[in-house]
Design a protein around this motif. Structure first.
Motif, PDB file in Angstrom:
ATOM      1  N   LYS A 202       1.695   8.995  -6.363  1.00 51.58           N
ATOM      2  CA  LYS A 202       2.212  10.598  -5.693  1.00 51.58           C
ATOM      3  C   LYS A 202       3.323  11.210  -6.581  1.00 51.58           C
ATOM      4  O   LYS A 202       3.519  12.099  -6.757  1.00 51.58           O
ATOM      5  N   LEU A 203       4.020  10.348  -6.914  1.00 51.22           N
ATOM      6  CA  LEU A 203       5.238  10.617  -7.490  1.00 51.22           C
ATOM      7  C   LEU A 203       5.025  11.150  -9.303  1.00 51.22           C
ATOM      8  O   LEU A 203       5.424  11.722  -9.542  1.00 51.22           O
ATOM      9  N   ARG A 204       4.171  10.585  -9.058  1.00 49.25           N
ATOM     10  CA  ARG A 204       3.567  10.922 -11.026  1.00 49.25           C
ATOM     11  C   ARG A 204       2.507  12.393 -11.165  1.00 49.25           C
ATOM     12  O   ARG A 204       2.906  12.629 -12.236  1.00 49.25           O
TER      13      ARG A 204
ATOM     14  N   ASP B 117       0.825   4.339  -3.511  1.00 52.98           N
ATOM     15  CA  ASP B 117       0.457   5.812  -2.590  1.00 52.98           C
ATOM     16  C   ASP B 117       2.178   6.170  -3.239  1.00 52.98           C
ATOM     17  O   ASP B 117       1.709   7.303  -3.760  1.00 52.98           O
ATOM     18  N   LEU B 118       3.011   6.350  -3.021  1.00 55.40           N
ATOM     19  CA  LEU B 118       4.422   6.900  -3.334  1.00 55.40           C
ATOM     20  C   LEU B 118       4.497   6.917  -5.070  1.00 55.40           C
ATOM     21  O   LEU B 118       4.647   7.858  -5.459  1.00 55.40           O
ATOM     22  N   PHE B 119       4.216   6.100  -5.349  1.00 53.29           N
ATOM     23  CA  PHE B 119       4.185   5.372  -6.540  1.00 53.29           C
ATOM     24  C   PHE B 119       3.052   6.803  -7.819  1.00 53.29           C
ATOM     25  O   PHE B 119       3.309   7.690  -8.479  1.00 53.29           O
TER      26      PHE B 119
ATOM     27  N   GLY C 225       0.951  -1.634  -0.154  1.00 52.78           N
ATOM     28  CA  GLY C 225       0.293  -0.046  -0.296  1.00 52.78           C
ATOM     29  C   GLY C 225       0.858   1.155  -0.073  1.00 52.78           C
ATOM     30  O   GLY C 225       0.610   2.108  -0.521  1.00 52.78           O
ATOM     31  N   GLU C 226       1.801   0.913   1.078  1.00 58.58           N
ATOM     32  CA  GLU C 226       2.706   2.094   1.081  1.00 58.58           C
ATOM     33  C   GLU C 226       3.746   2.765  -0.399  1.00 58.58           C
ATOM     34  O   GLU C 226       3.587   3.964  -1.434  1.00 58.58           O
TER      35      GLU C 226
ATOM     36  N   ALA D 232      -0.407   0.583  -9.318  1.00 58.52           N
ATOM     37  CA  ALA D 232       0.230   2.096  -8.936  1.00 58.52           C
ATOM     38  C   ALA D 232       0.489   2.402 -11.114  1.00 58.52           C
ATOM     39  O   ALA D 232      -0.052   3.533 -10.904  1.00 58.52           O
TER      40      ALA D 232
END
Lengths: 534, 294
Positions: B102-104, B98-100, B94-95, B142
């Protein structure tokens, strides 16, 4: 049945030896060579005469006892007693670390990577891999012990008998086997190699702590720790063998327990299952910078604690430092004589230099993590998204640069905390923190070097470790071995003003900042222009 | 309009030429298949398109921008799933999702939950405990949770079970329906056949065939089984007939796409009782090309 459990153990042991044919000799040779070389220096460090009795006094002080173990044979303090007292514990800890790393590598890590699965599909017993690992490590530890005994015995120094030298080696052997066995045990409990490493190192730390507390307060506590127990062998003075047999028996029991757990569990399973984590990333994690902090959290915290403890352990001996240094010609040789400063100030100056080099290790670890991520093909996830290479590199860089500052400040805080308790007038805290920060721009030059290597020679990033090793050697031993000046001048540390004895001027700080900045800019450019491998 | 335009791209690693003047064009709204054996250069091509590797010569453009120089600008509009998904062992699925995401760019929460459910992923487990298929799901979720214009997928289903492969195919269909483009490199030819409008076949760093499946089929042979009232004489002597096997009252053979008309005309003279013809599968096509070239 038992035969089938161990089928092909010898073949697997051969495989382990083949895989580590470089690593194992390096471990053995460096531990033996360092032990013998350091021991050979002791007669020069502690010349016979009344000064020895002063040292004997210092050895009895609780701070020293907590660091190296209880002193013994102090009424006839010969070189053998000094060597065993000052070196045996730390060497044993290094041997324990070697055993932990090698055991995990061949048990839980192999299992995690799915390599054991392939092995186990062949006609190989369920316990063969665990048994092969223990077999190889036992051979390694015995070789290490014998070579150490041989090397020390051949030095033929005062009080260093053959019997004592082989007991010294035997201590290393049994400590090694014991920690290999406990690590094998932890490797059965956890599902991941990281967790198994964590438990094993925590156990080592606990053993050390238990012994430190025990040695200074209650003997029984020390006897509960394998490290405390082996020091009771009183190598070179009384040469007791009973601790060896006890630790060996404990190791055998641990091995049997680990084997038992191994036979009743499933492959790739553990007894502690991995805990579920958050289903969502916290707001903090959602940037490259947050990711770096999250990935390096454990490393940074562990080193922060370590730097504080390092400072604190030096601080603890502050009370005796003046007496010690004044009685020791060799240390006086290492410390420059400066008018108007106390011996304590000079000691602080020397500590700053040593501790800053240690603090450079976590600083570089963070920066080089970028390369670790690249090798593991994980940077491509980030670079395939809207993250530019300078942005990615800068995230690691910023954390690395900050870690340098944090580690410097923490080591001084640690130093001050115990020095304040042991001396009436400790050094001024604010002034010393300021002095420690003078080292930071020079530590950043090493970071800049790491960035340049990542940018232009990503395969050769470990060169920066070699350079740090050289820096430590040239700076720490430079004055001791009377090395020519230029050897220290090849390192950033050769240019650091000897704070707090000398003032730090903008004339030395500014150029170092410029060099660090220049190296970083060059490295960033290289990183932007090259292919990402992985 | 071309979303991806690769023109004469060569990539050398030292003396080894990984890609030799390859050309590739993917249009808006198209699902493009990129097939070839291991080590042919698929992943290298994709990495050049992502600006992770720099082409030795030639131009690689995505959305009309240079793949190397404008990488960040391009990546705001693409989603990528690597073939070998390596994740941080101590972060949860899950983390990482979210990170991926968000980075986009902007986070699309509802889509994330929906995809986690469809792909049947437990987002609270650490990545270190995921199987290959589950790590792939993390990367796929993602990718599809983000609102991209181009999806670059490098063998995305190699670890998925058939059920999850279906979910994946649905996702591709949805993306296509929304007018997005997809570059799909794959080994699973039936999947490419089902999903792709056009394909390129790459071999030893060269594109050896490109076009729609229909166009490609013309280049290969059709399997024919025929039963006739009278025996067909001299069938083996016709141009474009291969692998002839005659039996009582009929024959099976393969025929080149370009000769199929003449052959059918010839055999119809002998009173066709039954005729079965199977178009070449992509697999036939693929093997045909490799045998021809190899």
């Amino acid at each position: 049945m038992p035969k089938q459990l161990f089928n092909s153990t010898r073949t697997l042991a051969g495989l382990i030896l083949r895989r580590d044919r470089i690593q194992i000799p390096i471990w053995i040779i460096s531990i033996v060579a360092a032990t013998v070389a350091l021991a050979a220096m002791f007669p020069q460090l502690y010349p016979a005469g009344p000064e020895r009795q002063v040292i004997a006094q210092i050895m009895q002080n609780p701070a020293m006892t907590s660091m190296v173990g209880p002193g013994y044979g102090l009424d006839d303090y010969h070189i053998g007693a000094i060597v065993a007292h000052q070196m045996l514990l730390f060497t044993a800890v290094v041997v324990a670390i070697m055993n932990i790393l090698l055991t995990i590598r061949h048990t839980r890590r192999d299992e995690e990577q799915g390599r054991i699965e392939v092995i186990r599909s062949l006609p190989v017993g369920r316990l063969s891999n665990a048994a092969a690992t223990m077999l190889v490590l036992t051979i390694i530890n015995i070789t290490l012990g014998l070579l150490t005994g041989l090397g020390l015995g051949m030095l033929g120094l005062e009080g260093m008998t053959w019997a004592g030298s082989f007991l010294y080696g035997a201590v290393l052997t049994v400590v090694g086997i014991f920690f290999a066995a406990t690590t094998l045990f932890f490797a059965q409990l956890t599902e991941t190699s990281r967790a198994a490493l964590g438990y094993s190192f925590a156990f080592l730390g606990l053993s050390f702590l238990l012994r430190a507390i025990g040695d200074t307060s209650s003997e029984t506590l020390s006897l509960l720790s394998p490290l405390g127990l082996v020091l009771r062998a009183q190598v070179y003075v009384n040469n007791y063998w009973w601790p060896i047999w006890i630790v060996l028996a404990a190791a055998a029991l641990m091995t049997l327990a680990a084997f038992r757990l191994n036979t009743i569990r499933d492959l790739e399973a553990g007894f502690f299952s991995a805990k579920p984590g958050p289903a969502h990333a916290s707001r903090f994690l959602q940037s490259p910078l947050g990711l770096v902090l999250r990935l390096e959290k454990t490393v940074i915290i562990a080193w922060a604690v370590g730097m504080f403890v390092l400072g604190a352990s030096y601080g603890a001996v502050f009370g005796d430092v003046e007496a010690f240094i004044q009685s020791n010609d060799l240390y006086q040789q290492m410390l420059p004589n400066v008018e108007g400063f106390s011996v304590t100030d000079q000691f602080v100056a020397m500590l700053l230099s040593v501790m800053s080099m240690v603090a450079a290790i976590p600083t570089l670890l963070v920066m080089l993590k970028l390369r670790v991520e690249e090798k593991a093909s994980r940077t491509e996830h980030l670079l395939a998204r809207a993250i530019s290479r300078p942005q990615l590199m800068a995230s690691f860089l910023v954390v690395s640069l900050l870690v340098a500052i944090v580690m410097q400040v923490l080591s001084i805080l640690g130093l001050w905390s115990t020095a304040a308790a042991s001396v009436e007038n400790p050094f001024a805290l604010g002034k010393t923190i300021a002095a420690s920060l003078v080292y930071v721009p020079f530590m950043w030059i090493l970071v800049g070097l790491a960035v340049t290597l990542i940018g232009f020679a990503p395969q050769q990033t470990s060169l920066v470790w070699l350079y740090l090793g050289y820096t430590l050697f040239a700076t720490y031993f430079g004055s001791l071995l009377q090395l020519p000046d230029w050897m220290a001048k090849l390192t950033p540390w050769g240019y650091i003003p000897n704070v707090p004895l000398e003032p730090a001027s903008a004339g030395t700080i500014l150029p170092s900042l410029l060099i660090a900045g220049g190296l970083i800019a060059v490295g960033m450019h290289g990183y932007r222009e090259r292919d990402i491998h992985g | 309009m071309a979303v991806i335009r690769v023109h004469d791209v060569t990539k050398k690693f030292g003396n080894f030429t990984a890609l030799d003047k390859i050309n590739l064009e993917v249009n808006q709204g198209e699902v493009y298949g990129f097939i070839g054996p291991n080590g042919a250069g698929k992943t290298t091509t994709i990495r050049i398109l992502l600006g992770i590797l720099k082409a030795t010569s030639g131009t690689a453009q995505v959305f009309g921008l240079d793949a190397w120089a404008d990488a960040v600008e391009i990546h705001k509009r693409i989603a990528y799933v690597p073939g070998e998904v390596s994740l941080w062992p101590n972060l949860t699925g899950g983390e990482v999702i979210d990170l991926f995401v968000k980075l986009r760019g902007p986070n699309n929460k509802s889509r994330r939950e929906e995809l986690i459910e469809r792909f049947d992923l437990d987002p609270t487990k650490k990545c270190g405990t995921y199987s290959k298929g589950n790590r792939q799901k993390v990367a796929l979720i993602a990718a599809f949770a983000s609102d991209a214009d181009l999806y670059i997928l490098d063998e995305p289903t190699s670890g998925l079970d058939p059920l999850m492969e279906l979910v994946f195919q649905e996702c591709i269909a949805e993306v296509k329906a929304a007018g997005k483009s997809v570059l799909l490199s794959s080994h699973i030819l039936s999947e490419v056949e089902k999903l792709c409008d056009r394909v390129s076949i790459i071999r030893q760093g060269r594109i050896i065939e490109s076009g729609s499946l229909q166009e490609l089929r013309h280049l290969t042979r059709t399997q024919v089984r025929v039963e006739t009232a009278q025996p067909i004489p001299n069938l083996s002597e016709l141009a474009g007939v291969y692998d002839l096997q005659e039996f009582e009252g009929g024959a099976t053979f393969q025929v080149d796409g370009v000769h199929i008309g003449e052959v059918i005309k010839y055999i119809s003279n002998y009173g066709i009782l039954a005729l079965e013809s199977a178009p070449p599968t992509l697999e036939d096509l693929f093997i045909h090309h490799y045998q021809k070239e190899g």
